[in-house]
Design a protein around this motif. Structure first.
Motif, PDB file in Angstrom:
ATOM      1  N   ARG A 137      48.957  10.196  41.368  1.00 27.31           N
ATOM      2  CA  ARG A 137      49.174   8.791  40.982  1.00 27.31           C
ATOM      3  C   ARG A 137      50.656   8.426  41.073  1.00 27.31           C
ATOM      4  O   ARG A 137      51.014   7.319  41.501  1.00 27.31           O
ATOM      5  CB  ARG A 137      48.647   8.547  39.570  1.00 27.31           C
ATOM      6  CG  ARG A 137      47.128   8.502  39.468  1.00 27.31           C
ATOM      7  CD  ARG A 137      46.677   7.960  38.124  1.00 27.31           C
ATOM      8  NE  ARG A 137      47.066   8.812  37.009  1.00 27.31           N
ATOM      9  CZ  ARG A 137      46.332   9.808  36.526  1.00 27.31           C
ATOM     10  NH1 ARG A 137      45.143  10.081  37.072  1.00 27.31           N
ATOM     11  NH2 ARG A 137      46.746  10.531  35.510  1.00 27.31           N
ATOM     12  N   ALA A 138      51.510   9.350  40.661  1.00 26.76           N
ATOM     13  CA  ALA A 138      52.952   9.092  40.728  1.00 26.76           C
ATOM     14  C   ALA A 138      53.422   8.948  42.173  1.00 26.76           C
ATOM     15  O   ALA A 138      54.254   8.083  42.480  1.00 26.76           O
ATOM     16  CB  ALA A 138      53.709  10.220  40.029  1.00 26.76           C
ATOM     17  N   LYS A 141      52.400   5.602  43.512  1.00 27.22           N
ATOM     18  CA  LYS A 141      53.273   4.559  42.964  1.00 27.22           C
ATOM     19  C   LYS A 141      54.634   4.580  43.646  1.00 27.22           C
ATOM     20  O   LYS A 141      55.218   3.529  43.931  1.00 27.22           O
ATOM     21  CB  LYS A 141      53.441   4.739  41.453  1.00 27.22           C
ATOM     22  CG  LYS A 141      54.199   3.590  40.799  1.00 27.22           C
ATOM     23  CD  LYS A 141      54.190   3.678  39.279  1.00 27.22           C
ATOM     24  CE  LYS A 141      54.903   2.492  38.659  1.00 27.22           C
ATOM     25  NZ  LYS A 141      54.918   2.569  37.172  1.00 27.22           N
ATOM     26  N   VAL A 144      54.309   2.734  46.864  1.00 27.33           N
ATOM     27  CA  VAL A 144      54.288   1.279  46.655  1.00 27.33           C
ATOM     28  C   VAL A 144      55.694   0.758  46.374  1.00 27.33           C
ATOM     29  O   VAL A 144      56.138  -0.248  46.945  1.00 27.33           O
ATOM     30  CB  VAL A 144      53.338   0.911  45.496  1.00 27.33           C
ATOM     31  CG1 VAL A 144      53.488  -0.562  45.127  1.00 27.33           C
ATOM     32  CG2 VAL A 144      51.891   1.226  45.869  1.00 27.33           C
ATOM     33  N   GLU A 145      56.426   1.451  45.483  1.00 26.89           N
ATOM     34  CA  GLU A 145      57.772   1.009  45.096  1.00 26.89           C
ATOM     35  C   GLU A 145      58.753   1.039  46.264  1.00 26.89           C
ATOM     36  O   GLU A 145      59.740   0.296  46.287  1.00 26.89           O
ATOM     37  CB  GLU A 145      58.296   1.900  43.961  1.00 26.89           C
ATOM     38  CG  GLU A 145      57.529   1.772  42.656  1.00 26.89           C
ATOM     39  CD  GLU A 145      57.775   0.448  41.952  1.00 26.89           C
ATOM     40  OE1 GLU A 145      58.870  -0.107  42.114  1.00 26.89           O
ATOM     41  OE2 GLU A 145      56.854  -0.030  41.255  1.00 26.89           O
ATOM     42  N   TYR A 244      59.502  10.426  37.275  1.00 28.69           N
ATOM     43  CA  TYR A 244      58.380  11.261  36.822  1.00 28.69           C
ATOM     44  C   TYR A 244      58.819  12.165  35.677  1.00 28.69           C
ATOM     45  O   TYR A 244      59.817  12.882  35.792  1.00 28.69           O
ATOM     46  CB  TYR A 244      57.847  12.109  37.987  1.00 28.69           C
ATOM     47  CG  TYR A 244      56.601  12.889  37.640  1.00 28.69           C
ATOM     48  CD1 TYR A 244      55.375  12.275  37.549  1.00 28.69           C
ATOM     49  CD2 TYR A 244      56.675  14.268  37.404  1.00 28.69           C
ATOM     50  CE1 TYR A 244      54.229  12.987  37.230  1.00 28.69           C
ATOM     51  CE2 TYR A 244      55.548  14.991  37.092  1.00 28.69           C
ATOM     52  CZ  TYR A 244      54.315  14.342  37.008  1.00 28.69           C
ATOM     53  OH  TYR A 244      53.192  15.056  36.690  1.00 28.69           O
TER      54      TYR A 244
END
Length: 264
Positions: A137-138, A141, A144-145, A244
Motif C-alpha cells: 500500500r505504501a 501511494k 501516486v504521489e 514509511y
C-alpha cells in the motif's frame, strides 16, 4: 531500532540517494553477506546488491539464506526489493513497474528455508499472501504521489536460470496465470516471511518474453531498460524513506507466533 532495507536486482547496484555509505560484510550461519550502510536525512538505510555490486553472482548461486539472515541480524524489519522481469501479459509493457502480489516457484536446486530440520526445526509457514500488504500500500501511494504508474498486482513465476526461458515454457506459464517471469524472487520472498520481515517487490518489465517478443532476448536489453527507468525506483525509494514508519507493527512480524517466533 527497526530499519528499512532495499535489495537491488539487475541494474540496481546502489540506491543512489544515500550518503556516508560504508561497505560492510557480516558472518551468518549460512555464510557471509555483503551490504552497504548509508544515511538519508539521518535515517540509517541498508542496501544489499543481490547479484553483487559488479553483477558477479548468477541467480541460482545467490546465497538467499545468508542475505535474509544478515538483514535480520541488522534489525531490518522491512525490505523492498527490485527485480527485472520479462512480461507474458500484453498489458504489462517494457519500462513499466509491476507490484507483485503472488508467485509461482519453478526453481530446482535452491535452499528454500531456514526450517530444514538442522539449525531450526521443521515449520510449515502460511504463504497465502506472500508479500506484505502494508508495504505494498505504501509503494502504491508513493507511485501516486510521484505520478509514477504502477500495475497494482501481478503473478511472478521464478525460474532457475541463468538461461532465458523457451517459447514453450512461456506458453505453459501463461496458461498457469503468470504475468511476469524472473529468476530471483524465490526463495527470497519466503525466507523473509520465515524471518518475520515485511517484504515487497517492485518489478521492472524490461522486455516481452520469448515467444511474445519476435526478436532474440539479450542481457544488454535488460540492463539498458533498467538504466533508463531507474529514476522511477529512486523516487519511490525516497518517498518510502521519508514517509514509511518502519516502527509500526505488522502481521508479517508475527508469522511464526504459533511456533514461538523466529530467533537468531
Amino acid at each position: 531500532m527497526n530499519k528499512l532495507a532495499f535489495i537491488g536486482g539487475t541494474g540496481v547496484y546502489n540506491v543512489g540517494i544515500l550518503h556516508n555509505i560504508e561497505e560492510k560484510s557480516i558472518n551468518t550461519p549460512y555464510g557471509k553477506a555483503h551490504y552497504q550502510k548509508g544515511l538519508y536525512e539521518n535515517k540509517e538505510i541498508i542496501f544489499l546488491a543481490r547479484h553483487g555490486v559488479k553483477h558477479t553472482i548468477p541467480p541460482h548461486k545467490i546465497n538467499y539464506r545468508a542475505n535474509i539472515y544478515a538483514l535480520k541480524m541488522l534489525n531490518v524489519s522491512s525490505v523492498i526489493s527490485t527485480t527485472a522481469v520479462g512480461s507474458m501479459n500484453p498489458t504489462y509493457k517494457p519500462g513499466e513497474l509491476v507490484l507483485i502480489n503472488q508467485f509461482i516457484d519453478c526453481t530446482k536446486h535452491r535452499e528454500h528455508t531456514f526450517f530444514d530440520g538442522e539449525r531450526y526445526g521443521v515449520t510449515h509457514i502460511d504463504m497465502s499472501e506472500p508479500y506484505c500488504n502494508k508495504l505494498r500500500r505504501a509503494i502504491l501511494k508513493a507511485g501516486v504521489e510521484n505520478d509514477i504508474s504502477i500495475h497494482p498486482s501481478g503473478t511472478y513465476i521464478c525460474t532457475e536460470g541463468p538461461r532465458f526461458e523457451t517459447a514453450a515454457e512461456i506458453k505453459a506459464y501463461q496458461l498457469w496465470g503468470a504475468d511476469v517471469v524472473g529468476m530471483t524472487n524465490v526463495p527470497e520472498c519466503s525466507l523473509a516471511r520465515e524471518a518475520e520481515i515485511c517484504y515487497a517487490t517492485i518489478s521492472m518489465v524490461t522486455n516481452f518474453s520469448t515467444g511474445i517478443n519476435q526478436k532474440m532476448l539479450s542481457h544488454k536489453e535488460v540492463f539498458d531498460c533498467m538504466e533508463k527507468n531507474i529514476h522511477s525506483f529512486r523516487k519511490i525509494v525516497t518517498w518510502i524513506i521519508k514517509n514509511y514508519n518502519v516502527q509500526l507493527d505488522c502481521t508479517c512480524h508475527h508469522a511464526l507466533d504459533e511456533f514461538g517466533g523466529f530467533h537468531l
